[in-house]
Enzyme design. Structure first.
Site, PDB file in Angstrom:
ATOM      1  N   HIS A   1       0.883  -1.169   0.000  1.00  0.00           N
ATOM      2  CA  HIS A   1       0.000   0.000   0.000  1.00  0.00           C
ATOM      3  C   HIS A   1       0.924   1.224   0.000  1.00  0.00           C
ATOM      4  O   HIS A   1       2.040   1.159   0.541  1.00  0.00           O
ATOM      5  CB  HIS A   1      -0.825  -0.062   1.292  1.00  0.00           C
ATOM      6  CG  HIS A   1      -1.880   0.978   1.419  1.00  0.00           C
ATOM      7  ND1 HIS A   1      -1.613   2.254   1.823  1.00  0.00           N
ATOM      8  CD2 HIS A   1      -3.225   0.901   1.234  1.00  0.00           C
ATOM      9  CE1 HIS A   1      -2.750   2.934   1.871  1.00  0.00           C
ATOM     10  NE2 HIS A   1      -3.739   2.148   1.517  1.00  0.00           N
TER      11      HIS A   1
ATOM     12  N   ASP B   1       3.377  -4.937   7.606  1.00  0.00           N
ATOM     13  CA  ASP B   1       2.149  -4.149   7.556  1.00  0.00           C
ATOM     14  C   ASP B   1       0.988  -5.135   7.695  1.00  0.00           C
ATOM     15  O   ASP B   1       0.699  -5.906   6.778  1.00  0.00           O
ATOM     16  CB  ASP B   1       2.095  -3.406   6.215  1.00  0.00           C
ATOM     17  CG  ASP B   1       0.765  -2.688   5.999  1.00  0.00           C
ATOM     18  OD1 ASP B   1      -0.162  -2.867   6.814  1.00  0.00           O
ATOM     19  OD2 ASP B   1       0.664  -1.952   4.998  1.00  0.00           O
TER      20      ASP B   1
ATOM     21  N   GLN C   1      -4.294  -5.317   6.766  1.00  0.00           N
ATOM     22  CA  GLN C   1      -5.360  -6.170   6.214  1.00  0.00           C
ATOM     23  C   GLN C   1      -5.356  -7.572   6.804  1.00  0.00           C
ATOM     24  O   GLN C   1      -6.259  -8.353   6.506  1.00  0.00           O
ATOM     25  CB  GLN C   1      -5.227  -6.268   4.680  1.00  0.00           C
ATOM     26  CG  GLN C   1      -5.450  -4.974   3.939  1.00  0.00           C
ATOM     27  CD  GLN C   1      -6.867  -4.421   4.073  1.00  0.00           C
ATOM     28  OE1 GLN C   1      -7.788  -5.097   4.539  1.00  0.00           O
ATOM     29  NE2 GLN C   1      -7.049  -3.175   3.688  1.00  0.00           N
TER      30      GLN C   1
ATOM     31  N   LYS D   1      -9.933  -0.708  10.798  1.00  0.00           N
ATOM     32  CA  LYS D   1     -10.206  -1.850   9.916  1.00  0.00           C
ATOM     33  C   LYS D   1     -10.614  -3.071  10.746  1.00  0.00           C
ATOM     34  O   LYS D   1     -10.935  -4.130  10.217  1.00  0.00           O
ATOM     35  CB  LYS D   1      -8.975  -2.168   9.074  1.00  0.00           C
ATOM     36  CG  LYS D   1      -8.641  -1.041   8.073  1.00  0.00           C
ATOM     37  CD  LYS D   1      -7.543  -1.457   7.149  1.00  0.00           C
ATOM     38  CE  LYS D   1      -6.908  -0.292   6.426  1.00  0.00           C
ATOM     39  NZ  LYS D   1      -7.704   0.232   5.311  1.00  0.00           N
TER      40      LYS D   1
ATOM     41  N   CYS E   1      -4.624   2.671  -3.673  1.00  0.00           N
ATOM     42  CA  CYS E   1      -3.378   3.131  -3.029  1.00  0.00           C
ATOM     43  C   CYS E   1      -2.261   2.112  -3.225  1.00  0.00           C
ATOM     44  O   CYS E   1      -1.453   1.872  -2.325  1.00  0.00           O
ATOM     45  CB  CYS E   1      -3.570   3.407  -1.539  1.00  0.00           C
ATOM     46  SG  CYS E   1      -4.828   4.623  -1.193  1.00  0.00           S
TER      47      CYS E   1
HETATM   48  N1  PLP Z   1      -1.585  -0.892   4.543  1.00  0.00           N
HETATM   49  C1  PLP Z   1      -2.562  -1.586   3.951  1.00  0.00           C
HETATM   50  C2  PLP Z   1      -2.283  -2.950   3.417  1.00  0.00           C
HETATM   51  C3  PLP Z   1      -3.839  -1.009   3.845  1.00  0.00           C
HETATM   52  O1  PLP Z   1      -4.817  -1.685   3.242  1.00  0.00           O
HETATM   53  C4  PLP Z   1      -4.059   0.280   4.372  1.00  0.00           C
HETATM   54  C5  PLP Z   1      -5.380   0.941   4.245  1.00  0.00           C
HETATM   55  O2  PLP Z   1      -6.111   0.791   3.329  1.00  0.00           O
HETATM   56  C6  PLP Z   1      -3.001   0.937   4.986  1.00  0.00           C
HETATM   57  C7  PLP Z   1      -1.780   0.325   5.057  1.00  0.00           C
HETATM   58  C8  PLP Z   1      -3.162   2.306   5.568  1.00  0.00           C
HETATM   59  O3  PLP Z   1      -4.016   2.269   6.661  1.00  0.00           O
HETATM   60  P1  PLP Z   1      -4.442   3.620   7.360  1.00  0.00           P
HETATM   61  O4  PLP Z   1      -5.059   4.477   6.299  1.00  0.00           O
HETATM   62  O5  PLP Z   1      -5.418   3.194   8.398  1.00  0.00           O
HETATM   63  O6  PLP Z   1      -3.212   4.222   7.932  1.00  0.00           O
END
Ligand code: PLP
Length: 406
Positions: free
Chosen positions: A118, A195, A198, A221, A361
């Site tokens: 992401h 990370d 998800q 999430k 993203c």
């Molecule tokens: N990493 C992954 C895999 C995500 O799907 C997301 C959000 O869609 C993020 C990071 C970023 O999360 P946040 O916007 O809550 O910081």
């Protein structure tokens, strides 16, 4: 619980609406228990946590620290001082990029990033590479989104000083072999951040068994409120890192010229913290624990299977990633030939189905896969067959609505 539908009863927004909410990977819905906990904090315990020496202030601190303990248990971390509250995954990753990477990487080092990152797990590393002179290296996936053993072994070398890896991609949905990557990076003397934005909502995480150095996820999430996130870090690494943000409540003492920083975890929690968010995150984790991940996974798999089987029957629809529902964690990303995802999303909206359209993203990944923009339905355990049916029925009519003969 006997009826598949009954989970929606726990969610006021879903209970009171007829929409099929299939954008759970963007943000989950909140169950009553979480909304109640947030309100309870303000109604019963509200004072500035970590400051007030009066009873109410100590109650607020107590809520905040109990929440930290619940997160520690959720991640199976050794110590609650290894749990840092942040705003979200993005802030957790930036904390590590600024406080760890900028102080430990140098020219000649390599910073490994998965191509399925992401943007939140890519841009901080682009910055760290730019500032330190370290080289950004990509771990590329196959066209089905998987990482092969050969690709992993080829790219991880003695120069790999840091690796930022996604546990479950928000585009592909598959669980990446993070343990293998961590083992190999450690063997080469490097450090790994995972990370888990998800993965945390879908599978149990054990940071000790994984032996991961840093792990980040977002409360929102996971059915908690927006504005509370988590960074797990190994104590030794966190101890050696300078604070990311400075200011109130992260100090032992301050003189005109300098300051002695507080111990972990408070060193990384500058300013007034999100006490109600933490208390409600605790409630979200307790809600998940009361159901159990096995139940969540079983329901998500049944619904994902239903969605994928129906989509596969529709001509001109292509599902991104694996064709096996078991490898999706509720994420079903697809294209409809000849139709832009923004049109797909508006047509689905018209049918009362909420999905995400665009680049998710993750532009480098989509470019790598050669698709650029897609439509994503992301399923949670509280969805039901009727949601999925409405979604797939609406997809069936899309090409005709756009003027195609079939
Ligand atoms: N990493 C992954 C895999 C995500 O799907 C997301 C959000 O869609 C993020 C990071 C970023 O999360 P946040 O916007 O809550 O910081």
């Amino acid at each position: 619980r006997n009826s598949m539908k009954s989970y929606k009863e726990d969610f006021p927004l879903l209970r009171n609406s007829s929409i099929a909410y299939l954008d759970n990977a963007a943000t989950a819905q909140r169950p009553e228990a979480v909304l109640k906990a947030e309100r309870e904090f303000y109604e019963k315990y509200n004072a500035n946590p970590l400051r007030g020496l009066y009873q109410l202030g100590m109650d607020a601190t107590d809520c905040y620290e109990k929440a930290r303990e619940t997160v520690r248990d959720f991640l199976h971390a050794k110590k609650s001082s290894e749990i840092i509250f942040t705003r979200n995954t993005t802030e957790s990753i930036n904390l590590v990029a600024y406080s760890y990477a900028l102080n430990n990487l140098k020219e000649g080092d390599e910073l490994l990033v998965g191509i399925d990152s992401h943007h939140s797990n890519l841009l901080p590393w682009q910055m760290a590479a730019r500032v330190t002179g370290a080289k950004l290296v990509f771990l590329d996936c196959e066209m089905d989104g998987s990482y092969t053993k050969e690709a992993i072994e080829k790219v991880i070398t003695g120069r790999t000083k840091f690796a930022a890896i996604t546990h479950v991609s928000n585009v592909i949905g598959r669980v990446n072999p993070v343990e293998d990557i961590i083992r190999l990076v450690h063997k080469n003397g490097g450090v790994v951040l995972v990370d888990a934005a998800q993965s945390a909502p879908h599978l149990p995480i054990d940071v000790c068994a994984m032996d991961v150095d840093f792990l980040a996820f977002s409360g929102h999430k996971l059915m908690a409120p927006m504005g509370i996130g988590v960074l797990y870090g190994k104590e030794k690494l966190l101890d050696e890192m300078p604070p990311f943000l400075t200011g109130g409540e992260m100090i032992e003492s301050v003189t005109r010229e300098s300051a002695v920083f507080a111990e972990l975890p408070h060193k990384f929690e500058a300013g007034t913290v999100n006490g109600a968010g933490a208390w409600a995150l605790k409630a979200a984790i307790e809600y998940i624990n009361s159901l159990g991940f096995a139940t969540l996974q079983e329901r998500e798999l049944a619904l994902t299977t239903q969605a994928m089987e129906e989509l596969k029957k529709i001509p001109y629809v292509n599902i991104i990633g694996s064709q096996d529902p078991k490898e999706h964690n509720g994420i079903v990303n697809f294209t409809v030939e000849g139709v832009h995802p923004h049109d797909i999303a508006s047509i689905l909206d018209g049918a009362g189905v909420d999905v995400r359209a665009g680049h998710h993203c993750a532009q480098p990944l989509l470019k790598h896969l050669g698709v650029f923009v897609t439509t994503r339905a992301s399923i949670a355990f509280y969805n039901d067959e009727e949601d999925i049916h409405r979604f797939t029925e609406a997809v069936k009519g899309i090409r005709r609505m756009m003027g195609y003969a079939e």
